[in-house]
Design a protein around this motif. Structure first.
Motif, PDB file in Angstrom:
ATOM      1  N   GLY A  29       0.808  -1.217   0.000  1.00  0.00           N
ATOM      2  CA  GLY A  29       0.000   0.000   0.000  1.00  0.00           C
ATOM      3  C   GLY A  29       0.837   1.260   0.000  1.00  0.00           C
ATOM      4  N   LEU A  30       2.074   1.169   0.502  1.00  0.00           N
ATOM      5  CA  LEU A  30       2.933   2.348   0.593  1.00  0.00           C
ATOM      6  C   LEU A  30       3.625   2.704  -0.724  1.00  0.00           C
ATOM      7  CD1 LEU A  30       4.652   1.660   4.052  1.00  0.00           C
ATOM      8  CD2 LEU A  30       2.891   3.381   3.543  1.00  0.00           C
ATOM      9  N   VAL A  31       3.651   1.747  -1.649  1.00  0.00           N
ATOM     10  CA  VAL A  31       4.378   1.955  -2.905  1.00  0.00           C
ATOM     11  C   VAL A  31       3.942   3.220  -3.628  1.00  0.00           C
ATOM     12  CG1 VAL A  31       4.743   1.036  -5.230  1.00  0.00           C
ATOM     13  CG2 VAL A  31       4.936  -0.470  -3.238  1.00  0.00           C
ATOM     14  N   ASP A  32       2.636   3.474  -3.689  1.00  0.00           N
ATOM     15  CA  ASP A  32       2.125   4.626  -4.434  1.00  0.00           C
ATOM     16  C   ASP A  32       1.569   5.724  -3.530  1.00  0.00           C
ATOM     17  OD1 ASP A  32       2.625   3.581  -7.054  1.00  0.00           O
ATOM     18  OD2 ASP A  32       0.960   2.193  -6.725  1.00  0.00           O
ATOM     19  N   GLU A  48      12.738 -10.283   6.073  1.00  0.00           N
ATOM     20  CA  GLU A  48      11.871 -10.271   4.887  1.00  0.00           C
ATOM     21  C   GLU A  48      10.896  -9.102   4.943  1.00  0.00           C
ATOM     22  OE1 GLU A  48       8.924 -13.337   2.398  1.00  0.00           O
ATOM     23  OE2 GLU A  48       9.787 -13.933   4.330  1.00  0.00           O
ATOM     24  N   GLY A  49      10.350  -8.849   6.114  1.00  0.00           N
ATOM     25  CA  GLY A  49       9.412  -7.736   6.260  1.00  0.00           C
ATOM     26  C   GLY A  49      10.081  -6.392   6.086  1.00  0.00           C
ATOM     27  N   ILE A  50      11.296  -6.245   6.629  1.00  0.00           N
ATOM     28  CA  ILE A  50      12.047  -4.990   6.484  1.00  0.00           C
ATOM     29  C   ILE A  50      12.385  -4.734   5.021  1.00  0.00           C
ATOM     30  CG2 ILE A  50      14.244  -3.851   6.981  1.00  0.00           C
ATOM     31  CD1 ILE A  50      12.308  -3.746   9.285  1.00  0.00           C
ATOM     32  N   ALA A  51      12.797  -5.783   4.316  1.00  0.00           N
ATOM     33  CA  ALA A  51      13.127  -5.634   2.891  1.00  0.00           C
ATOM     34  C   ALA A  51      11.922  -5.144   2.101  1.00  0.00           C
ATOM     35  CB  ALA A  51      13.635  -6.956   2.330  1.00  0.00           C
ATOM     36  N   ALA A  52      10.742  -5.693   2.416  1.00  0.00           N
ATOM     37  CA  ALA A  52       9.520  -5.276   1.715  1.00  0.00           C
ATOM     38  C   ALA A  52       9.172  -3.833   2.035  1.00  0.00           C
ATOM     39  CB  ALA A  52       8.365  -6.202   2.106  1.00  0.00           C
ATOM     40  N   LEU A  53       9.295  -3.445   3.299  1.00  0.00           N
ATOM     41  CA  LEU A  53       8.997  -2.067   3.699  1.00  0.00           C
ATOM     42  C   LEU A  53       9.925  -1.079   3.009  1.00  0.00           C
ATOM     43  CD1 LEU A  53       8.351  -2.503   7.523  1.00  0.00           C
ATOM     44  CD2 LEU A  53       6.710  -1.624   5.848  1.00  0.00           C
ATOM     45  N   VAL A  54      11.205  -1.415   2.973  1.00  0.00           N
ATOM     46  CA  VAL A  54      12.173  -0.528   2.327  1.00  0.00           C
ATOM     47  C   VAL A  54      11.845  -0.375   0.853  1.00  0.00           C
ATOM     48  CG1 VAL A  54      14.578  -0.330   1.588  1.00  0.00           C
ATOM     49  CG2 VAL A  54      14.047  -0.930   3.953  1.00  0.00           C
ATOM     50  N   SER A  55      11.468  -1.473   0.218  1.00  0.00           N
ATOM     51  CA  SER A  55      11.097  -1.430  -1.201  1.00  0.00           C
ATOM     52  C   SER A  55       9.905  -0.498  -1.418  1.00  0.00           C
ATOM     53  CB  SER A  55      10.766  -2.839  -1.693  1.00  0.00           C
ATOM     54  OG  SER A  55      10.370  -2.821  -3.048  1.00  0.00           O
ATOM     55  N   GLY A  56       8.920  -0.582  -0.527  1.00  0.00           N
ATOM     56  CA  GLY A  56       7.745   0.282  -0.653  1.00  0.00           C
ATOM     57  C   GLY A  56       8.067   1.739  -0.384  1.00  0.00           C
ATOM     58  N   LEU A  57       8.912   1.979   0.633  1.00  0.00           N
ATOM     59  CA  LEU A  57       9.217   3.358   1.025  1.00  0.00           C
ATOM     60  C   LEU A  57      10.181   4.054   0.066  1.00  0.00           C
ATOM     61  CD1 LEU A  57       9.558   2.840   4.878  1.00  0.00           C
ATOM     62  CD2 LEU A  57       7.721   4.056   3.691  1.00  0.00           C
ATOM     63  N   THR A  58      10.942   3.294  -0.683  1.00  0.00           N
ATOM     64  CA  THR A  58      11.879   3.899  -1.636  1.00  0.00           C
ATOM     65  C   THR A  58      11.288   3.991  -3.044  1.00  0.00           C
ATOM     66  OG1 THR A  58      12.900   1.725  -1.977  1.00  0.00           O
ATOM     67  CG2 THR A  58      13.967   3.214  -0.413  1.00  0.00           C
ATOM     68  N   ALA A  59      10.037   3.618  -3.178  1.00  0.00           N
ATOM     69  CA  ALA A  59       9.369   3.732  -4.480  1.00  0.00           C
ATOM     70  C   ALA A  59       9.325   5.191  -4.913  1.00  0.00           C
ATOM     71  CB  ALA A  59       7.954   3.164  -4.402  1.00  0.00           C
ATOM     72  N   ALA A  60       9.235   5.402  -6.193  1.00  0.00           N
ATOM     73  CA  ALA A  60       9.323   6.762  -6.754  1.00  0.00           C
ATOM     74  C   ALA A  60       8.328   7.739  -6.141  1.00  0.00           C
ATOM     75  CB  ALA A  60       9.119   6.700  -8.266  1.00  0.00           C
ATOM     76  N   SER A 115      19.235  -3.853   4.339  1.00  0.00           N
ATOM     77  CA  SER A 115      18.086  -3.371   3.560  1.00  0.00           C
ATOM     78  C   SER A 115      17.788  -1.920   3.903  1.00  0.00           C
ATOM     79  CB  SER A 115      16.850  -4.229   3.842  1.00  0.00           C
ATOM     80  OG  SER A 115      17.016  -5.553   3.396  1.00  0.00           O
ATOM     81  N   LEU A 116      17.846  -1.587   5.196  1.00  0.00           N
ATOM     82  CA  LEU A 116      17.595  -0.207   5.632  1.00  0.00           C
ATOM     83  C   LEU A 116      18.604   0.765   5.038  1.00  0.00           C
ATOM     84  CD1 LEU A 116      16.638  -0.474   9.410  1.00  0.00           C
ATOM     85  CD2 LEU A 116      15.255   0.483   7.568  1.00  0.00           C
ATOM     86  N   SER A 117      19.818   0.293   4.827  1.00  0.00           N
ATOM     87  CA  SER A 117      20.839   1.175   4.257  1.00  0.00           C
ATOM     88  C   SER A 117      20.431   1.671   2.875  1.00  0.00           C
ATOM     89  CB  SER A 117      22.191   0.450   4.183  1.00  0.00           C
ATOM     90  OG  SER A 117      22.179  -0.579   3.207  1.00  0.00           O
ATOM     91  N   THR A 118      19.662   0.863   2.158  1.00  0.00           N
ATOM     92  CA  THR A 118      19.159   1.272   0.841  1.00  0.00           C
ATOM     93  C   THR A 118      18.227   2.465   0.968  1.00  0.00           C
ATOM     94  OG1 THR A 118      19.285  -1.026   0.082  1.00  0.00           O
ATOM     95  CG2 THR A 118      17.958   0.499  -1.222  1.00  0.00           C
ATOM     96  N   LEU A 119      17.366   2.429   1.992  1.00  0.00           N
ATOM     97  CA  LEU A 119      16.445   3.538   2.241  1.00  0.00           C
ATOM     98  C   LEU A 119      17.217   4.803   2.618  1.00  0.00           C
ATOM     99  CD1 LEU A 119      13.593   4.703   2.754  1.00  0.00           C
ATOM    100  CD2 LEU A 119      13.718   3.757   5.068  1.00  0.00           C
ATOM    101  N   ILE A 120      18.221   4.642   3.466  1.00  0.00           N
ATOM    102  CA  ILE A 120      19.012   5.790   3.925  1.00  0.00           C
ATOM    103  C   ILE A 120      19.784   6.422   2.770  1.00  0.00           C
ATOM    104  CG2 ILE A 120      20.914   6.505   5.425  1.00  0.00           C
ATOM    105  CD1 ILE A 120      20.062   4.227   7.328  1.00  0.00           C
ATOM    106  N   GLN A 121      20.274   5.584   1.876  1.00  0.00           N
ATOM    107  CA  GLN A 121      21.091   6.076   0.760  1.00  0.00           C
ATOM    108  C   GLN A 121      20.270   6.660  -0.379  1.00  0.00           C
ATOM    109  OE1 GLN A 121      23.225   2.296   0.228  1.00  0.00           O
ATOM    110  NE2 GLN A 121      25.138   3.431   0.440  1.00  0.00           N
ATOM    111  N   SER A 122      18.989   6.406  -0.386  1.00  0.00           N
ATOM    112  CA  SER A 122      18.151   6.869  -1.487  1.00  0.00           C
ATOM    113  C   SER A 122      18.206   8.393  -1.631  1.00  0.00           C
ATOM    114  CB  SER A 122      16.701   6.436  -1.261  1.00  0.00           C
ATOM    115  OG  SER A 122      15.845   7.025  -2.218  1.00  0.00           O
ATOM    116  N   GLU A 123      18.372   8.856  -2.850  1.00  0.00           N
ATOM    117  CA  GLU A 123      18.396  10.298  -3.111  1.00  0.00           C
ATOM    118  C   GLU A 123      17.053  10.938  -2.805  1.00  0.00           C
ATOM    119  OE1 GLU A 123      19.628  10.903  -7.100  1.00  0.00           O
ATOM    120  OE2 GLU A 123      21.698  10.232  -6.760  1.00  0.00           O
ATOM    121  N   ARG A 124      15.994  10.142  -2.786  1.00  0.00           N
ATOM    122  CA  ARG A 124      14.657  10.661  -2.509  1.00  0.00           C
ATOM    123  C   ARG A 124      14.348  10.714  -1.011  1.00  0.00           C
ATOM    124  NH1 ARG A 124      13.722   6.618  -6.446  1.00  0.00           N
ATOM    125  NH2 ARG A 124      13.431   7.445  -8.557  1.00  0.00           N
ATOM    126  N   SER A 125      15.240  10.189  -0.190  1.00  0.00           N
ATOM    127  CA  SER A 125      14.973  10.088   1.240  1.00  0.00           C
ATOM    128  C   SER A 125      14.770  11.458   1.890  1.00  0.00           C
ATOM    129  CB  SER A 125      16.120   9.362   1.953  1.00  0.00           C
ATOM    130  OG  SER A 125      15.894   9.321   3.348  1.00  0.00           O
TER     131      SER A 125
END
Length: 275
Positions: A33-36, A53-65, A87-97
């Motif tokens: 639900g967070l993706v969009d 697994e849950g953290i990876a999914a959350l990060v994927s949703g939160l780093t969506a465009a 996985s969280l490091s991906t969220l932190i590194q995102s330019e959109r963060s």
């Protein structure tokens, strides 16, 4: 709830789901639900038995465009391991963060986990508070966090350090780097252009006359105006620590002298070539 986020009528900005035991399955469902969804600013998922697994999914949703507004994320007292930290490091590194506060306390993150977080935070320009227990790390982990705020090994590494973090730790265990936190805090009050003063001030603390300039020797004497311009811009640092105008001017002259002295053969070659 996931479907509610996908509704055009949803305007939710804050969501507190602490201690409801959603686990990985709930986290994965929430992530879809967070993706969009781009209005959420506060999300508390603490004490929910969320694993890697849950953290990876959350990060994927939160780093969506679409998602560019989350400011506070609480993932404390969950069950993820170093894989989740990665996985969280991906969220932190995102330019959109736009994340400002990240809570990971009561997780006993070890030195390897701290190293992953520190690497991710090096280029992060939004996070101000990182709440985590330090009792899972050794002195090496604490030194890693200190270097994150100001890697004094070289001028370039100070520039590449983190200049936005203002708090690291939890309860009675905090990284004791008051002068760096204070500079970062003051930098937050400046406009984006003037925030470059913060790394300049850190450089002047540890490299008073820019002694470490070997990487710039290849510029030869063309670099002298750059030094002068750098010190002209760095005059604003006098507002952050006590220093007389005379002392500051001596820094500039010393830096120019060191640079010219460091490239004597280049200067001589230039002279004889012109002759």
């Amino acid at each position: 709830l996931s479907g509610f986020f996908q509704s055009k009528s949803c305007r939710l900005e804050s969501l507190n789901l602490d201690r409801v035991a959603i686990g990985d399955e709930g986290a994965i469902t929430l992530a879809t639900g967070l993706v969009d969804y781009k209005l959420l600013k506060y999300l508390d998922l603490s004490d929910n038995a969320i694993g890697d697994e849950g953290i990876a999914a959350l990060v994927s949703g939160l780093t969506a465009a679409a998602n560019t507004s989350l400011e506070t994320l609480n993932l404390s007292r969950n069950a993820f391991t170093i894989a989740g930290v990665r996985s969280l490091s991906t969220l932190i590194q995102s330019e959109r963060s736009t994340l400002k506060d990240l809570s990971l306390h009561s997780m006993r993150i070890d030195d390897d986990g701290i190293s992953i977080l520190a690497d991710a935070l090096t280029n992060n320009t939004s996070l101000e508070s990182l709440f985590l227990n330090l009792d899972g790390s050794t002195s090496a982990g604490k030194k890693t966090l200190s270097r994150l705020l100001c890697d004094t090994s070289s001028i370039i590494n100070i520039y590449l350090s983190n200049h936005t973090l203002q708090t690291i730790g939890w309860s009675d265990q905090f990284i004791d780097e008051g002068k760096y936190f204070s500079l970062n805090r003051q930098g937050k009050q400046l406009n984006p252009i003037n925030r470059r003063l913060i790394p300049m001030c850190k450089i002047l603390i540890h490299h008073p006359d820019l002694a470490d300039m070997k990487p710039f020797y290849k510029w030869k004497l063309k670099f002298i105006p750059v030094i002068a311009d750098w010190f002209r811009s760095a005059r604003g640092c006098k507002g952050f620590f006590e220093e007389s105008i005379e002392t500051f001017q001596r820094r500039q002259l010393s830096a120019m002298y060191r640079f010219i002295r460091g490239v004597p053969l280049l200067v001589a070659d230039g002279y004889w070539s012109n002759s």
